[in-house]
Design a protein around this motif. Structure first.
Motif, PDB file in Angstrom:
ATOM      1  N   ARG A  97      -0.544  73.141   4.918  1.00 50.82           N
ATOM      2  CA  ARG A  97       0.278  73.920   4.842  1.00 50.82           C
ATOM      3  C   ARG A  97       1.750  74.016   6.212  1.00 50.82           C
ATOM      4  NH1 ARG A  97       1.283  78.640   1.574  1.00 50.82           N
ATOM      5  NH2 ARG A  97      -1.376  77.802   0.265  1.00 50.82           N
ATOM      6  N   GLU A  98       0.577  73.914   6.842  1.00 53.16           N
ATOM      7  CA  GLU A  98       1.535  74.584   8.541  1.00 53.16           C
ATOM      8  C   GLU A  98       2.633  72.983   8.167  1.00 53.16           C
ATOM      9  OE1 GLU A  98      -0.231  75.745  11.981  1.00 53.16           O
ATOM     10  OE2 GLU A  98      -2.415  76.188  10.830  1.00 53.16           O
ATOM     11  N   ILE A  99       2.211  71.522   8.212  1.00 55.75           N
ATOM     12  CA  ILE A  99       2.839  70.507   8.652  1.00 55.75           C
ATOM     13  C   ILE A  99       4.403  71.153   7.041  1.00 55.75           C
ATOM     14  CG2 ILE A  99       3.148  67.873   8.047  1.00 55.75           C
ATOM     15  CD1 ILE A  99       0.051  67.988   9.265  1.00 55.75           C
ATOM     16  N   ILE A 100       3.657  70.900   6.415  1.00 56.27           N
ATOM     17  CA  ILE A 100       5.057  71.501   5.254  1.00 56.27           C
ATOM     18  C   ILE A 100       5.541  72.642   5.771  1.00 56.27           C
ATOM     19  CG2 ILE A 100       5.839  71.873   2.982  1.00 56.27           C
ATOM     20  CD1 ILE A 100       2.953  70.525   2.252  1.00 56.27           C
ATOM     21  N   ASP A 101       5.417  73.875   6.109  1.00 62.42           N
ATOM     22  CA  ASP A 101       6.071  74.035   7.092  1.00 62.42           C
ATOM     23  C   ASP A 101       7.372  74.029   8.004  1.00 62.42           C
ATOM     24  OD1 ASP A 101       4.859  76.594   5.048  1.00 62.42           O
ATOM     25  OD2 ASP A 101       4.183  77.708   6.236  1.00 62.42           O
ATOM     26  N   ILE A 102       6.579  73.155   8.832  1.00 61.42           N
ATOM     27  CA  ILE A 102       6.996  73.037   9.811  1.00 61.42           C
ATOM     28  C   ILE A 102       8.196  72.078   9.668  1.00 61.42           C
ATOM     29  CG2 ILE A 102       7.086  72.006  12.235  1.00 61.42           C
ATOM     30  CD1 ILE A 102       4.026  72.761  12.322  1.00 61.42           C
ATOM     31  N   PRO A 120      15.622  76.702  15.109  1.00 56.91           N
ATOM     32  CA  PRO A 120      14.815  76.607  15.653  1.00 56.91           C
ATOM     33  C   PRO A 120      13.363  76.539  15.617  1.00 56.91           C
ATOM     34  CG  PRO A 120      16.491  77.993  16.129  1.00 56.91           C
ATOM     35  CD  PRO A 120      16.861  77.645  14.745  1.00 56.91           C
ATOM     36  N   VAL A 121      12.545  75.345  16.063  1.00 62.10           N
ATOM     37  CA  VAL A 121      11.114  75.471  15.944  1.00 62.10           C
ATOM     38  C   VAL A 121      10.757  76.210  16.053  1.00 62.10           C
ATOM     39  CG1 VAL A 121       9.259  73.571  15.025  1.00 62.10           C
ATOM     40  CG2 VAL A 121      11.974  73.287  15.203  1.00 62.10           C
ATOM     41  N   VAL A 122      10.057  77.212  15.107  1.00 62.18           N
ATOM     42  CA  VAL A 122       8.821  78.194  16.164  1.00 62.18           C
ATOM     43  C   VAL A 122       8.050  78.896  15.379  1.00 62.18           C
ATOM     44  CG1 VAL A 122       8.874  80.487  16.805  1.00 62.18           C
ATOM     45  CG2 VAL A 122      10.990  79.373  17.586  1.00 62.18           C
ATOM     46  N   HIS A 123       6.338  77.791  15.702  1.00 64.29           N
ATOM     47  CA  HIS A 123       5.405  78.413  14.279  1.00 64.29           C
ATOM     48  C   HIS A 123       4.239  78.519  15.313  1.00 64.29           C
ATOM     49  CE1 HIS A 123       2.658  77.477  10.968  1.00 64.29           C
ATOM     50  NE2 HIS A 123       2.268  76.922  11.917  1.00 64.29           N
ATOM     51  N   LYS A 129      15.828  72.697  17.979  1.00 60.26           N
ATOM     52  CA  LYS A 129      16.262  72.376  16.859  1.00 60.26           C
ATOM     53  C   LYS A 129      16.985  70.744  16.152  1.00 60.26           C
ATOM     54  CE  LYS A 129      20.705  73.695  16.848  1.00 60.26           C
ATOM     55  NZ  LYS A 129      21.761  75.316  16.269  1.00 60.26           N
ATOM     56  N   LEU A 130      16.278  70.533  15.727  1.00 60.27           N
ATOM     57  CA  LEU A 130      17.205  68.809  15.025  1.00 60.27           C
ATOM     58  C   LEU A 130      18.566  68.861  15.631  1.00 60.27           C
ATOM     59  CD1 LEU A 130      15.492  65.709  14.661  1.00 60.27           C
ATOM     60  CD2 LEU A 130      16.632  66.859  12.148  1.00 60.27           C
ATOM     61  N   ILE A 131      18.892  67.768  16.176  1.00 58.96           N
ATOM     62  CA  ILE A 131      20.358  67.657  17.047  1.00 58.96           C
ATOM     63  C   ILE A 131      20.893  67.220  15.432  1.00 58.96           C
ATOM     64  CG2 ILE A 131      21.589  65.782  18.506  1.00 58.96           C
ATOM     65  CD1 ILE A 131      19.538  65.938  19.829  1.00 58.96           C
ATOM     66  N   ASN A 132      20.608  66.530  14.755  1.00 56.79           N
ATOM     67  CA  ASN A 132      21.334  65.737  13.791  1.00 56.79           C
ATOM     68  C   ASN A 132      21.385  66.738  12.951  1.00 56.79           C
ATOM     69  OD1 ASN A 132      19.971  63.211  15.689  1.00 56.79           O
ATOM     70  ND2 ASN A 132      21.435  62.111  14.924  1.00 56.79           N
TER      71      ASN A 132
END
Length: 349
Positions: A115-120, A129-132, A154-157
């Protein structure tokens, strides 16, 4: 219904890639590249992306434990980019023998990690911005657990798609329920169409009831062996060729009382057979374990027989809710495999 195939690259990956280009022309919709504990799937998927133009490419599967969630998201975005939007991310927990025995990583919390991987992943693809802060993953790393210099990134591309399809390989009741709730696709191993509702119906219904309206209906994968022949002796050989894998998984993937595949086959009504296969396999009597796999079981989970028999079984899978048949073709060489898949495409329609 989509027609797919699991890639067998035992004869050499470059040769297999040449074959994929022919399969694309033969009407195959999807190629899934397994990983297990062989070569990694990612490098080969990138190679296939350069050699094809329209076929869907899928990981079948990337296990959860050895890539960070954000690396999984980056990898999927990269494969989607080099394939121009043709990648589907298949993930799964694998099992303790591979995760702890080959990778040396603790096998724990597969349900929560999924579940967490899918959310991320979805957060990353949206370029947020990846905040988890979860039970299994904390991003950025909390103060006191590192240098304290981590900050949300956050992802550059810009990804080709901000919603890459995610298929989850799952078998247990809770994991199937979660898959039906949050994933784009579900990949159960050894799918028995006549028993699927009995085994997973309640779990699928419970998960679907919680499914977001933003998600399309669940894409249900099945991965049967395929052989189309009017010759009984060749059909018998095909049935026999499926048994070693079944014996390995039912008998040898895990210990007594902790083998997901043994539990599954037992739930299909083959309790005594599953127990005997496991006993023989764990005693080192592998040939006897293979011989103990019932023909009835192999026929139920495979597509083996004449064109009319295979057509009948395809309709059984369709009636059970399968939307993608990602088969393992039983053929002697590339030319035979391409012809087999072309014929199968005609049967599925």
């Amino acid at each position: 219904m989509r027609v797919g195939m699991f890639l067998n690259y035992a004869g050499g990956f470059r040769e297999a890639a040449d074959e994929v280009a022919e399969l694309e022309q033969a009407g195959v919709d999807l190629i899934a590249v397994p990983e297990a504990y062989s070569f990694d799937a990612v490098s080969q998927l990138g190679f296939l992306a350069a050699r094809t133009s329209k076929i869907t490419l899928a990981s079948g599967i990337l296990q959860l434990y050895t890539r960070t969630p954000t690396l999984t998201a980056m990898t999927a975005a990269g494969l989607d980019y080099v394939s121009n939007g043709r990648f589907e991310l298949g993930i799964g927990a694998s099992g303790p023998q591979v995760i702890e025995g080959f990778h040396g990583v603790r096998y724990d919390a597969p349900l929560g990690r999924t579940r967490e991987i899918i959310d991320i992943c979805r957060m990353t693809w949206r370029r947020e911005p990846v905040v988890h802060q979860g039970r299994n993953y904390s991003i950025p790393l909390p103060a006191g657990e590192g240098t304290g210099l981590g900050k949300p990134l956050k992802l550059i591309n810009h990804p080709v798609r901000d919603r890459i399809p995610i298929t989850v390989a799952s078998l247990g009741q809770k994991s199937v329920e979660q898959t039906a709730e949050i994933a784009d696709g579900w990949l159960p191993m050894f799918f028995h169409p006549e028993k699927a509702t009995d085994v997973w119906g309640d779990a699928l219904a419970a998960g679907t009831a919680k499914r977001s309206a933003d998600l399309a209906p669940l894409d249900v994968f099945a991965s049967p062996a395929l052989a189309i022949t009017d010759r009984p002796e060749l059909a018998a050989m095909a049935l026999a060729s499926v048994k070693p894998q079944l014996a390995l998984y039912v008998g040898g993937m895990g210990a007594r009382g902790k083998n997901f595949y043994n539990d599954l086959i037992s739930s299909y009504g083959f309790e005594a057979d599953a127990a005997r296969i496991q006993d023989l396999y764990l005693e080192g009597r592998r040939d006897e374990a293979i011989a103990a796999v019932p023909d009835e079981l192999v026929r139920a989970i495979s597509l083996i027989g004449s064109a009319s028999e295979v057509t009948e079984r395809v309709e059984a899978f369709r009636a059970a809710g399968v939307t993608t048949l990602a088969v393992t073709p039983l053929a002697r060489d590339s030319a035979e495999r391409v012809a087999l898949m072309s014929g199968f495409r005609s049967i599925v329609g």
